[in-house]
Design an enzyme around this catalytic site. Structure first.
Site, PDB file in Angstrom:
ATOM      1  N   GLU A 184      -8.461   0.575  -3.475  1.00  0.00           N
ATOM      2  CA  GLU A 184      -9.400   0.464  -2.366  1.00  0.00           C
ATOM      3  C   GLU A 184     -10.159   1.772  -2.202  1.00  0.00           C
ATOM      4  OE1 GLU A 184      -6.836  -2.525   0.540  1.00  0.00           O
ATOM      5  OE2 GLU A 184      -6.989  -0.396   1.036  1.00  0.00           O
ATOM      6  N   ASN A 191       0.856  -1.185   0.000  1.00  0.00           N
ATOM      7  CA  ASN A 191       0.000   0.000   0.000  1.00  0.00           C
ATOM      8  C   ASN A 191       0.897   1.242   0.000  1.00  0.00           C
ATOM      9  OD1 ASN A 191      -1.631   2.231   0.891  1.00  0.00           O
ATOM     10  ND2 ASN A 191      -3.173   0.780   1.559  1.00  0.00           N
ATOM     11  N   HIS A 209      -5.281   3.512  -1.822  1.00  0.00           N
ATOM     12  CA  HIS A 209      -6.587   3.774  -1.206  1.00  0.00           C
ATOM     13  C   HIS A 209      -6.856   5.276  -1.222  1.00  0.00           C
ATOM     14  CE1 HIS A 209      -9.568   2.710   2.263  1.00  0.00           C
ATOM     15  NE2 HIS A 209      -9.991   3.734   1.553  1.00  0.00           N
ATOM     16  N   HIS A 228      -4.447  -4.707   7.171  1.00  0.00           N
ATOM     17  CA  HIS A 228      -4.567  -3.664   8.179  1.00  0.00           C
ATOM     18  C   HIS A 228      -3.755  -4.039   9.415  1.00  0.00           C
ATOM     19  CE1 HIS A 228      -6.531   0.226   9.017  1.00  0.00           C
ATOM     20  NE2 HIS A 228      -6.238  -0.083  10.259  1.00  0.00           N
ATOM     21  N   ASP A 229      -2.670  -3.306   9.595  1.00  0.00           N
ATOM     22  CA  ASP A 229      -1.773  -3.460  10.741  1.00  0.00           C
ATOM     23  C   ASP A 229      -0.992  -4.769  10.748  1.00  0.00           C
ATOM     24  OD1 ASP A 229      -2.378  -0.965  11.600  1.00  0.00           O
ATOM     25  OD2 ASP A 229      -3.567  -1.565  13.331  1.00  0.00           O
ATOM     26  N   GLY A 241       0.959  -1.531   4.194  1.00  0.00           N
ATOM     27  CA  GLY A 241       1.473  -0.226   3.821  1.00  0.00           C
ATOM     28  C   GLY A 241       2.147   0.520   4.959  1.00  0.00           C
ATOM     29  N   ARG A 268       4.308  18.466   0.948  1.00  0.00           N
ATOM     30  CA  ARG A 268       5.219  19.487   0.418  1.00  0.00           C
ATOM     31  C   ARG A 268       4.701  20.150  -0.861  1.00  0.00           C
ATOM     32  NH1 ARG A 268      10.215  19.554   2.964  1.00  0.00           N
ATOM     33  NH2 ARG A 268      10.376  21.568   1.913  1.00  0.00           N
ATOM     34  N   ARG A 327      -8.843   8.242  -0.509  1.00  0.00           N
ATOM     35  CA  ARG A 327     -10.028   8.586   0.279  1.00  0.00           C
ATOM     36  C   ARG A 327     -10.746   9.757  -0.380  1.00  0.00           C
ATOM     37  NH1 ARG A 327      -9.765   5.426   4.737  1.00  0.00           N
ATOM     38  NH2 ARG A 327      -7.702   4.519   5.069  1.00  0.00           N
TER      39      ARG A 327
END
Length: 249
Positions: A73, A7, A43, A194-195, A216, A18, A45
């Protein structure tokens, strides 16, 4: 064998901080692929605070050139759906994120959201885009994902990462194994993410049949500590060892 998809969102977050193309998201994605990752996950958002919809196009072209998979995602807003349809990634993972949500923290309610999900999946299926649905491991309605037309589910693994090594860790891991088996028995492929990190991935992959892990945040943090080359090599070795463990003797 389980595929490793990196990810790239945290690289995009640094870039956006930046206001110019540094670090270059595409260049880092290419390097991860060169190091042996099987694909890239993105992903974007709804506020595009890190990954942008424009990244879908450039990363899609990169993955196509490299024979790798792009997994996009996101929440199925109309804009997101149109971006996915226009760029046709190998896989789209639908996630129930609110617009102001910090990070993904739960899976879909297939009974509540089923009609909407079915409509989106139908649009993607017409373009041969594989669809995965983000799901909680304790959702007993996982087989409904197949009825909605999904190809896979992605197990939301934060509860595993949070409790592994605690007195309830083994019970949580068994719950994830049961969820994977339930999905597979319904004809669904199983992804996870996830994690997950270098410390907990190996134990998670004692669960058979995990097709893809999307990682990620941990990859970027671990790369700051040890370097990208070392980190990706370690992930690939964990996956290789898990594959050997599952091979029949």
């Amino acid at each position: 064998m389980t595929l490793l998809s990196i990810n790239i969102n945290k690289i995009a977050l640094l870039r956006n901080s930046r206001g110019r193309n540094y670090p270059d998201v595409d260049a880092f994605a290419a390097r991860f692929l060169d190091l042996g990752a099987a694909g890239i996950t993105l992903h974007p958002r709804q506020d595009q605070r890190h990954a942008r919809y424009s990244d879908v196009e450039s990363l899609g072209a990169l993955c196509q050139q490299r024979g790798a998979e792009l997994n996009v995602e996101g929440y199925p807003s109309r804009e997101f759906i149109d971006v996915v349809k226009r760029n046709r990634p190998a896989q789209c993972t639908l996630v129930p994120d609110a617009p102001d949500q910090l990070t993904s923290d739960h899976g879909w309610d297939f009974k509540k959201d089923g009609a909407m999900l079915r409509s989106v999946i139908d649009e993607f299926k017409a373009l041969n885009i594989r669809t995965s649905l983000f799901v909680d491991f304790d959702n007993t309605d996982i087989p409904l994902a197949k009825e909605l037309g999904a190809d896979r589910v992605e197990l939301y693994t934060e509860p595993y990462a949070e409790f592994i090594g605690t007195p309830v860790g083994d019970e949580i891991l068994k719950g994830f194994a049961d969820a994977a088996a339930l999905a597979q028995s319904a004809g669904l492929g199983v992804n996870a993410g996830h994690d997950l990190n270098l410390t907990n991935l190996g134990q998670f992959l004692t669960i058979p049949g995990i097709l893809e892990v999307s990682i990620g945040h941990a990859v970027i943090v671990e790369s700051l500590e040890m370097g990208m080359d070392t980190v990706v090599k370690q992930y690939l070795e964990i996956i290789r060892q898990s594959h050997l463990a599952h091979k029949p003797v």
